[in-house]
Design an enzyme around this catalytic site. Structure first.
Site, PDB file in Angstrom:
ATOM      1  N   LYS A  58       0.863  -1.102  -0.013  1.00  0.00           N
ATOM      2  CA  LYS A  58      -0.099  -0.185  -0.008  1.00  0.00           C
ATOM      3  C   LYS A  58       0.926   1.328   0.000  1.00  0.00           C
ATOM      4  O   LYS A  58       0.774   2.156  -0.877  1.00  0.00           O
ATOM      5  CB  LYS A  58      -0.977  -0.122   1.209  1.00  0.00           C
ATOM      6  CG  LYS A  58      -2.209  -1.128   1.201  1.00  0.00           C
ATOM      7  CD  LYS A  58      -2.649  -1.258   2.247  1.00  0.00           C
ATOM      8  CE  LYS A  58      -3.826  -2.766   1.998  1.00  0.00           C
ATOM      9  NZ  LYS A  58      -4.432  -3.087   3.453  1.00  0.00           N
ATOM     10  N   GLN A 102      -4.608  -1.880   9.765  1.00  0.00           N
ATOM     11  CA  GLN A 102      -4.322  -3.165   9.194  1.00  0.00           C
ATOM     12  C   GLN A 102      -4.790  -3.909  10.069  1.00  0.00           C
ATOM     13  O   GLN A 102      -4.544  -4.000  11.125  1.00  0.00           O
ATOM     14  CB  GLN A 102      -2.933  -3.318   8.582  1.00  0.00           C
ATOM     15  CG  GLN A 102      -2.581  -4.479   8.012  1.00  0.00           C
ATOM     16  CD  GLN A 102      -3.010  -4.675   6.759  1.00  0.00           C
ATOM     17  OE1 GLN A 102      -3.083  -3.593   5.867  1.00  0.00           O
ATOM     18  NE2 GLN A 102      -3.703  -5.809   6.284  1.00  0.00           N
ATOM     19  N   ASP A 125     -10.922   2.796   4.037  1.00  0.00           N
ATOM     20  CA  ASP A 125     -11.220   1.355   3.803  1.00  0.00           C
ATOM     21  C   ASP A 125     -12.584   0.950   3.820  1.00  0.00           C
ATOM     22  O   ASP A 125     -13.056  -0.211   3.441  1.00  0.00           O
ATOM     23  CB  ASP A 125     -10.500   0.423   5.042  1.00  0.00           C
ATOM     24  CG  ASP A 125      -9.235  -0.385   4.735  1.00  0.00           C
ATOM     25  OD1 ASP A 125      -9.144  -0.698   3.434  1.00  0.00           O
ATOM     26  OD2 ASP A 125      -8.579  -0.718   5.733  1.00  0.00           O
TER      27      ASP A 125
END
Ligand code: NAP
Length: 299
Positions: A58, A102, A125
């Site tokens: 990412k 994460q 997200d």
């Protein structure tokens, strides 16, 4: 009977490259007209190998498209309260347009609490209940990256979804469930008739065999075999599992949830693992971050 040569491979690696180039061009234009540099931050707790790999991808992808990125690493001993405090700092930081935490988190930290603490405007997200609710109601929302990436693949390959029967295996909050909502919405892609299956589903094979579009997100390597798939189906394999293999350089290989070789012979379209859904997930996160920077979702 369809021969192997007519099966189309849904090349997420290539599409992701094209989308990243287009994002990079958009960033250039945005900056040259006085816009700020998009800035994505990521929180990584602990040192799980797979999570490290995903976060590194990412961060690297941010560099490729001209974003700023910040990686905040914490030891797995960080307390829930300390992590929530870090999240509120990112919520307040005016330079950061969006951030991700994460997953998975260590057992002593509630991922629900953490997700709820993220400002929905920065939740690139798309995991916060506000974004999930908006997605469900077909309102502007950050769409979680993996389902968003799958929608882009379906669109790019011009796959008809309207009126089709779509079966999804797996009901996780990050893949299966949002995917089921997206495919059933009155959009293109979308307008499918959707069945969402899980570990309590009985007679799974009789359901999967009817699917025009089969989307598999289980985390069970090679679970879907050819006898579970309809001739000419579209098969999207989300699964990525590290399976140990001493002959491989890293000591493991990545396996999808679909037994690729035999299912590819039957399918009209299929995603490879790796190189299918995975690259599109990272690209979709970038797209969400650019939208956050340009305030396109929340005005
Ligand atoms: P998850 O949260 O572990 O959910 C797995 C789902 O599979 C659950 O809904 C579970 O049912 C269902 N399931 C398990 N065994 C089953 C069975 N025998 N029959 C039917 N359903 C069954 O998984 P996830 O987070 O969605 O991830 C799934 C896979 O996708 C993993 O390999 C993950 O690494 C991968 N992934 C890839 C990407 C990417 O970018 N390519 C992104 C995210 C995830 P219950 O709900 O009943 O337990």
């Amino acid at each position: 009977m369809v021969s192997e040569s007519t099966t189309v491979l849904l090349d997420g690696k290539q599409l992701s490259k094209e989308v990243k180039e287009s994002i990079a061009r958009e960033v250039e234009q945005w900056k040259s007209s006085g816009g700020k540099t998009p800035h994505l931050a990521a929180i990584l707790v602990g040192s799980d190998g797979a999570s490290e790999t995903y976060v590194n991808h990412k961060v690297k992808a941010c560099e490729q498209v001209g974003f700023k990125s910040t990686l905040k690493r914490f030891d797995s001993s960080i307390t829930e309260a300390e992590l929530l405090n870090e999240i509120s700092k990112l919520n307040e930081d005016r330079d950061i347009d969006g951030f991700i935490v994460q997953l998975p988190l260590p057992d002593h930290i509630s991922s629900d609490k953490v997700i709820n603490a993220i400002d929905p405007k920065k939740d690139v997200d798309g995991f916060h209940p506000e974004n999930v609710g908006r997605l469900t109601l077909n309102l502007p929302a950050y769409i979680s990256a993996t389902p968003f990436g799958i929608m882009q693949l379906l669109k790019r390959y011009d796959i008809e979804t309207s009126g089709k029967y779509c079966v999804i295996l797996g009901r996780s909050n990050i893949v299966g469930r949002p995917m089921s909502i997206l495919m059933s919405r009155n959009t293109n892609p979308g307008n499918a008739t959707v069945t969402l299956c899980h570990s309590r589903t009985t007679d799974l094979r009789s359901i999967t065999k009817q699917a025009d579009i089969l989307i598999v997100a289980l985390g069970k390597p090679e679970f879907v075999t050819a006898d579970m798939v309809k001739e000419n189906a579209v098969v999207i394999d989300v699964g990525i599992t590290r399976v140990s293999d001493e002959s491989a350089k890293r000591g493991y290989r990545l396996k999808g949830d679909v037994k690729f070789d035999e299912v590819a012979e039957k399918a009209a379209f299929i995603t490879p693992v790796p190189g299918g859904v995975g690259p599109m997930t990272v690209t979709s996160l970038l797209a969400n971050t650019l939208q956050a920077c340009k305030k396109e979702i929340y005005k």
